[in-house]
Write an enzyme that holds these catalytic residues in place. Structure first.
Site, short mmCIF file in Angstrom:
data_model
loop_
_atom_site.label_atom_id
_atom_site.label_comp_id
_atom_site.label_asym_id
_atom_site.label_seq_id
_atom_site.Cartn_x
_atom_site.Cartn_y
_atom_site.Cartn_z
N ARG A 32 0.82 -1.22 0.00
CA ARG A 32 0.00 0.00 0.00
C ARG A 32 0.85 1.27 0.00
O ARG A 32 0.46 2.29 -0.57
CB ARG A 32 -0.94 -0.01 1.22
N SER A 78 -7.23 6.86 -0.67
CA SER A 78 -7.24 5.40 -0.61
C SER A 78 -8.24 5.05 0.48
O SER A 78 -8.08 5.42 1.64
CB SER A 78 -5.84 4.87 -0.26
N SER A 79 -9.30 4.34 0.10
CA SER A 79 -10.43 4.12 1.01
C SER A 79 -10.02 3.27 2.22
O SER A 79 -8.96 2.63 2.24
CB SER A 79 -11.57 3.42 0.28
N GLN A 80 -10.90 3.25 3.23
CA GLN A 80 -10.68 2.41 4.41
C GLN A 80 -10.56 0.95 3.97
O GLN A 80 -11.45 0.42 3.29
CB GLN A 80 -11.83 2.58 5.39
#
Length: 375
Positions: A32, A78-80
């Protein structure tokens, strides 16, 4: 798998995401940090950059990472991760599936889809976001993703996909997505659709041929989970007859006072309160969320036509009201609580949703118009 990523996967699972072995491996294998090399905004408003204290720990937390801000408003992220996992599980990707993603973000979600064996086309209207997503995917060595600059409403003309996933909040579905979600084994369109000031994620299916979306084909959906997303731009946010009011800040509201006492000895937990909130949005087009003066956090409210008063429903069932029509709205709010109780407190997943074509005739969208309790 590093200890950091192992803890990351366990944290996502512990926070309620249904992780299959394939999905666990995807989160464990995709780095990530390579998708946020320009950093992200911390919750206190400061900017975290690679190498700063706690950077990697925050990257591998179960938290959204805001990567672009415009005028103080987050416009890309960047989403949860747990929400991403829930949506990916609902998408039910099979190896070889062609997936259309609306909203490229950092490119991380597309990389996860690729790790699941999908061939991904991701579309974003922001040119700089597109460029950064392309660079991040290349940096991470991810192949099989095409990043397209364009209005997500159009999807990708003249192409077809097995699955569609939308990572931005919308008022309704583009008919182009329905037309493009056409294959021998069509999957759902997983999409966060506005409802009462929030964006619950729906899994939508079309019973008709995708090319017949202008006709009477049946388009239905079920709620996957509650969520809050950044809002899309353009036709995807069009107002329509069933639209709820936009959320309102505390500064917009008059003083609210108790209008009905607490209903329950113990307040609803966050999930049950969201279930009540969803039902309120089904039964009232005035339902939204607001920062009520004197209350912490966002609250379910029935907003009056002036946009300054109405009635709030608190997690313990108490009703607060204010404004010129406070009695009328207080009665409506209490009626919603009664109705939800009488229906045995249905969860949001119990509703079967029917969508219909609405909005501007030149750029129509498919929006929820009818709900039935089926569970």
């Amino acid at each position: 798998m590093t200890d950091l990523r192992r803890r990351y996967v366990e944290r996502i699972r512990r926070d309620g995401a249904p992780l299959s072995p394939q999905l666990s491996e995807a989160f464990a294998s995709v780095p990530r940090e390579l998708f946020v090399t320009e950093g992200f905004q911390r919750r206190d408003g400061t900017w975290a950059r690679p190498g700063s204290a706690g950077f990697l720990e925050r990257v591998y937390s179960n938290d959204v990472l805001v990567t672009k801000v415009d005028g103080g408003v987050p416009v890309s992220s960047s989403s949860q991760p747990s929400l991403m996992a829930i949506m990916l599980a609902a998408l039910a990707v099979q190896p070889g599936d062609r997936v259309l993603e609306i909203g490229a973000g950092t490119g991380y979600n597309a990389a996860l889809l690729t790790a699941l064996g999908a061939r991904v086309t991701t579309v974003d209207v922001q040119d700089d976001v597109v460029a950064r997503a392309r660079a991040a995917l290349q940096r991470a060595g991810v192949e099989g993703v095409r990043v397209v600059a364009g209005d997500g409403y159009a999807g990708v003309p003249n192409e077809h996909f097995d699955r569609v996933i939308v990572t931005v909040g919308v008022a309704g579905l583009s008919p182009h997505w329905l037309a493009q979600a056409e294959s021998p084994r069509p999957g759902p369109i997983v999409v966060p659709v506005e409802h009462a000031g929030t964006h619950p994620v729906l899994a939508v299916h079309c019973a008709a041929s995708g090319s017949d979306v202008a006709g009477p084909g049946v388009v239905t959906g079920r709620v996957v989970c509650s969520s809050g997303f950044m809002t899309a731009a353009g036709p995807l946010t069009a107002r329509h007859p069933g639209a709820h009011p936009h959320p309102v800040p505390a500064t917009a509201l008059t003083a609210f006072r108790p209008a009905a006492p607490s209903r329950w000895e113990h307040s609803l937990d966050s999930l049950a309160y969201r279930d009540l909130w969803y039902a309120a949005g089904v039964w009232s087009t005035r339902a939204t969320h607001a920062a009520v003066p004197g209350r912490d956090g966002s609250t379910l409210i029935l907003l009056d036509e002036e946009g300054t008063g109405g009635a709030a429903i608190l997690p313990d069932g108490m009703v607060l009201a204010g404004g010129a029509q406070e009695r009328e709205y207080a009665a409506a709010a209490a009626g919603i609580v009664d109705r939800w109780e009488a229906a045995s407190r249905p969860p949001m997943q119990a509703w079967r949703i029917t969508l219909a074509r609405t909005g501007d005739s030149a750029t129509p969208i498919w929006c929820p118009t009818a709900w039935d309790l089926v569970d």
